[in-house]
Scaffold this active site. Structure first.
Site, mmCIF file in Angstrom:
data_model
loop_
_atom_site.group_PDB
_atom_site.id
_atom_site.type_symbol
_atom_site.label_atom_id
_atom_site.label_comp_id
_atom_site.label_asym_id
_atom_site.label_seq_id
_atom_site.Cartn_x
_atom_site.Cartn_y
_atom_site.Cartn_z
ATOM 1 N N ASN A 1 -0.502 4.569 -0.176
ATOM 2 C CA ASN A 1 -1.181 5.803 0.242
ATOM 3 C C ASN A 1 -1.887 5.707 1.592
ATOM 4 O O ASN A 1 -2.632 6.614 1.972
ATOM 5 C CB ASN A 1 -2.179 6.248 -0.827
ATOM 6 C CG ASN A 1 -3.265 5.200 -1.093
ATOM 7 O OD1 ASN A 1 -3.329 4.191 -0.395
ATOM 8 N ND2 ASN A 1 -4.097 5.446 -2.085
ATOM 9 N N ASP B 1 -8.628 -16.848 -16.174
ATOM 10 C CA ASP B 1 -9.375 -17.392 -15.049
ATOM 11 C C ASP B 1 -10.433 -18.388 -15.529
ATOM 12 O O ASP B 1 -11.203 -18.095 -16.452
ATOM 13 C CB ASP B 1 -10.039 -16.236 -14.296
ATOM 14 C CG ASP B 1 -10.737 -16.668 -13.035
ATOM 15 O OD1 ASP B 1 -10.047 -17.135 -12.112
ATOM 16 O OD2 ASP B 1 -11.975 -16.536 -12.971
ATOM 17 N N ASP C 1 0.861 -1.188 0.000
ATOM 18 C CA ASP C 1 0.000 0.000 0.000
ATOM 19 C C ASP C 1 0.893 1.232 0.000
ATOM 20 O O ASP C 1 1.783 1.363 0.837
ATOM 21 C CB ASP C 1 -0.897 -0.035 1.232
ATOM 22 C CG ASP C 1 -1.699 1.240 1.429
ATOM 23 O OD1 ASP C 1 -1.907 1.961 0.432
ATOM 24 O OD2 ASP C 1 -2.122 1.506 2.565
ATOM 25 N N ASP D 1 -4.390 -10.748 -15.445
ATOM 26 C CA ASP D 1 -5.450 -11.726 -15.241
ATOM 27 C C ASP D 1 -6.593 -11.412 -16.206
ATOM 28 O O ASP D 1 -6.995 -10.255 -16.348
ATOM 29 C CB ASP D 1 -5.958 -11.672 -13.795
ATOM 30 C CG ASP D 1 -6.116 -13.057 -13.192
ATOM 31 O OD1 ASP D 1 -6.785 -13.887 -13.835
ATOM 32 O OD2 ASP D 1 -5.574 -13.301 -12.106
ATOM 33 N N ASP E 1 -4.291 3.735 2.729
ATOM 34 C CA ASP E 1 -5.714 3.391 2.845
ATOM 35 C C ASP E 1 -5.928 1.923 3.216
ATOM 36 O O ASP E 1 -7.062 1.464 3.307
ATOM 37 C CB ASP E 1 -6.468 3.721 1.552
ATOM 38 C CG ASP E 1 -6.032 2.881 0.364
ATOM 39 O OD1 ASP E 1 -5.092 2.072 0.511
ATOM 40 O OD2 ASP E 1 -6.636 3.036 -0.722
ATOM 41 N N ASP F 1 -1.701 -1.284 -3.903
ATOM 42 C CA ASP F 1 -2.026 -0.535 -5.108
ATOM 43 C C ASP F 1 -0.877 -0.606 -6.110
ATOM 44 O O ASP F 1 0.187 -1.182 -5.839
ATOM 45 C CB ASP F 1 -2.355 0.919 -4.768
ATOM 46 C CG ASP F 1 -1.351 1.556 -3.813
ATOM 47 O OD1 ASP F 1 -0.129 1.389 -4.047
ATOM 48 O OD2 ASP F 1 -1.772 2.199 -2.830
#
Length: 568
Positions: free
Chosen positions: A32, A208, A30, A107, A34, A38
């Site tokens: 930032n 997938d 992460d 993906d 939150d 990301d």
């Protein structure tokens, strides 16, 4: 053997001796605060992946999504989910990957979309909407679902929609309606989207549950066994009648136009079927993910599915690996993996995380067992430092939809298990085990985030983390680094024949095999147990000990979780 080796060399592609690193973006880094990983977090860790030595980075879905199934419910295939960043971040990421000599695999989730995708929002408006046939709609039968199929996530595979008084098919969550691949407009919409990403520089796709896209011609009831309320779609849907037609069409429209790597996730596929899907003639896919070795620790009660606490027996594991190695040799290509975002941690499942010494030794042993086989190895984030299962002991700690649904079904609805037992089974097999945040250092939240992580961090992060691994030359990280380097340097790992050592077929503790081409032989010896054993193997004088997880070579004494490879 010579013919098979020659065939492999003639058909060699850039990905044949590559190693893939899988990133689950929400849990990697992460940037930032939150609490959710990301794209900028991944950008900040690219040098780490370069140091490890991997060639390809595979990202789990980063598309716009309501996150009902952690991104596998896509509402816009050509937009980045805002929690992960934006398209400018993506461009910086792919440029950074390519600048470091690595490649990017995305993906691809095209068996189903989110129910918030614009196609489905249009489809459900009316029976004559132009998008109606993008999905699979049917009338009910006797006031119930169109057939008795069950969802992979428990419950029926059909959802009633009062707007048009029909049901739509969802093999997974109700918010994940299945696309109708019989409709050519669906197929070409998908191909256009894939080419759009290829134009941005994407180097391949992991597809997938791709072998579910061709449904049986008649959506008739399936057989019920025992106390089952719904038929098992795992036995009814995979590898449908038009699978090869669809994949060859996809190849012509997309893959053949780009220098791509493709791997299809294909539950319920046999080696014979894989030879067609992943044939070296490259008309469909480059390789597939099969799941047979992931089901070897299943139980005899089908009503419980995968939920148990059994450890896989070496005899079963060896037989399965051997079947796939010999079955595809010279004809198709294997994918090699121990774990991913849907599976528990390898060292907890197949190894021994009961103490630090056994954790390190068994993690290296399992890596050795896999990485010297023929195929493309996949490393799941944290595997290279020996991350373990999280062992949650409260249902409230679980985030994974499959796990929560299974608890309520088996404990609350069917009363097949008590809560304590089911929690023990979840701690062994829940997908949450793979999704706890990456453990970077011993600071707050393992260095993953300055905020509250979306999934709880494994409490053992203070002792198992990247920072600690990088300061220890004997760490699991550097062992993986060496395995990757050897795959790049030794052609025999890519093109050599695979043979079990004579007499090893029934050994309950040791897996020993050879890889051999015209120039080199490798003898791989791995002890799957915590016992000290005596074994004799014919090792020629002058053979080189290529790699081992012990400081020395004890010859015919095979120590707990020992792994060693001789080259001659």
């Amino acid at each position: 053997m010579e013919r098979k080796v020659l065939l492999l060399m003639e058909n060699k592609h850039w990905w044949n001796n590559s190693v893939v690193y899988q990133i689950y973006p929400k849990s990697f880094q992460d940037s930032n605060g939150d609490g959710v990983g990301d794209l900028r977090g991944i950008i900040n860790r690219l040098d780490y992946l370069k140091k490890l030595g991997v060639d390809i980075i595979w990202l789990n879905p980063i598309y716009k999504s309501p996150q009902v199934d952690n991104g596998y419910d896509i509402s816009d295939y050509q937009a980045i989910n805002p929690t992960l960043g934006n398209m400018a971040d993506f461009q910086e990421l792919i440029d950074g990957i390519h600048h470091r000599g690595m490649k990017l695999v995305m993906d691809l989730v095209v068996n189903h979309t989110s129910d918030q995708h614009k196609w489905f929002e249009e489809s459900r408006k009316s029976k004559d909407n132009p998008y109606r046939d993008y999905y699979i709609w049917r009338d009910g039968k006797n006031g119930k679902e169109p057939n008795n199929w069950g969802s992979y996530f428990s419950g029926p595979a059909w959802k009633y929609d009062p707007e048009t008084d029909q049901y739509y098919l969802h093999l997974f969550a109700p918010q994940q309606p299945d696309l109708n691949w019989e409709n050519p407009n669906v197929r070409h919409s998908v191909y256009d989207m894939m080419n759009w990403w290829a134009a941005k520089g994407v180097d391949g796709f992991r597809m997938d549950v791709i072998n579910l896209i061709s449904k049986p011609k008649e959506l008739t009831d399936g057989p019920l066994t025992g106390d089952e309320k719904y038929a098992n779609v795992e036995k009814l849907v995979p590898n449908g009648p038009r699978m090869h037609e669809f994949l060859q069409e996809m190849n012509r429209n997309v893959m053949s136009k780009h220098k791509m790597i493709t791997v299809g996730e294909m539950p319920g596929t046999t080696p014979e079927q894989a030879k067609a899907y992943a044939n070296l003639d490259n008309k469909e896919l480059n390789m597939i993910f099969q799941f047979e070795h992931m089901g070897l620790d299943g139980n005899s009660n089908p009503a419980l599915g995968k939920w148990n606490d059994q450890k896989t027996k070496l005899a079963d594991l060896r037989a399965n690996f051997t079947k796939w190695q010999k079955g595809l040799m010279g004809t198709a290509w294997n994918s090699l993996y121990w774990n991913n975002h849907d599976q528990p941690r390898v060292v907890s499942r197949f190894g021994d995380d009961s103490n630090e010494e056994n954790r390190v030794k068994s993690a290296k042993m399992l890596a050795t067992m896999l990485h010297f086989q023929q195929g493309t190895p996949y490393i799941y984030e944290g595997e290279e430092i020996g991350m373990t299962n999280v062992y949650f002991d409260k249902l409230e700690d679980y985030v994974d939809l499959e796990s929560i649904n299974a608890y309520h079904q088996l404990v609350d609805d069917q009363h097949l298990l008590d809560g304590k037992t089911m929690l023990k089974y979840l701690s062994m097999h829940s997908r949450d085990n793979a999704r706890t945040p990456m453990q970077w250092d011993d600071s707050k939240n393992a260095g993953f985030s300055t905020g509250t992580p979306w999934e709880k961090v494994n409490p053992n992060y203070s002792t198992i983390n990247v920072e600690k691994a990088l300061t220890d030359q004997n760490s699991i990280f550097y062992y993986y680094q060496k395995l990757i380097k050897l795959r790049h340097e030794l052609p025999v790992i890519t093109n050599g024949d695979f043979q079990l050592v004579a007499g090893n077929e029934d050994d309950p503790a040791v897996f020993a095999y050879r890889r051999q081409n015209a120039d080199t032989t490798l003898l791989v010896i791995t002890n799957y147990t915590d016992q000290t054993l005596q074994r004799h193997y014919d090792v020629p004088d002058g053979a080189k000990l290529l790699i081992t997880n012990y400081a020395d070579d004890a010859g015919e004494t095979i120590r707990p979780y020992e792994a060693k490879v001789y080259q001659y």
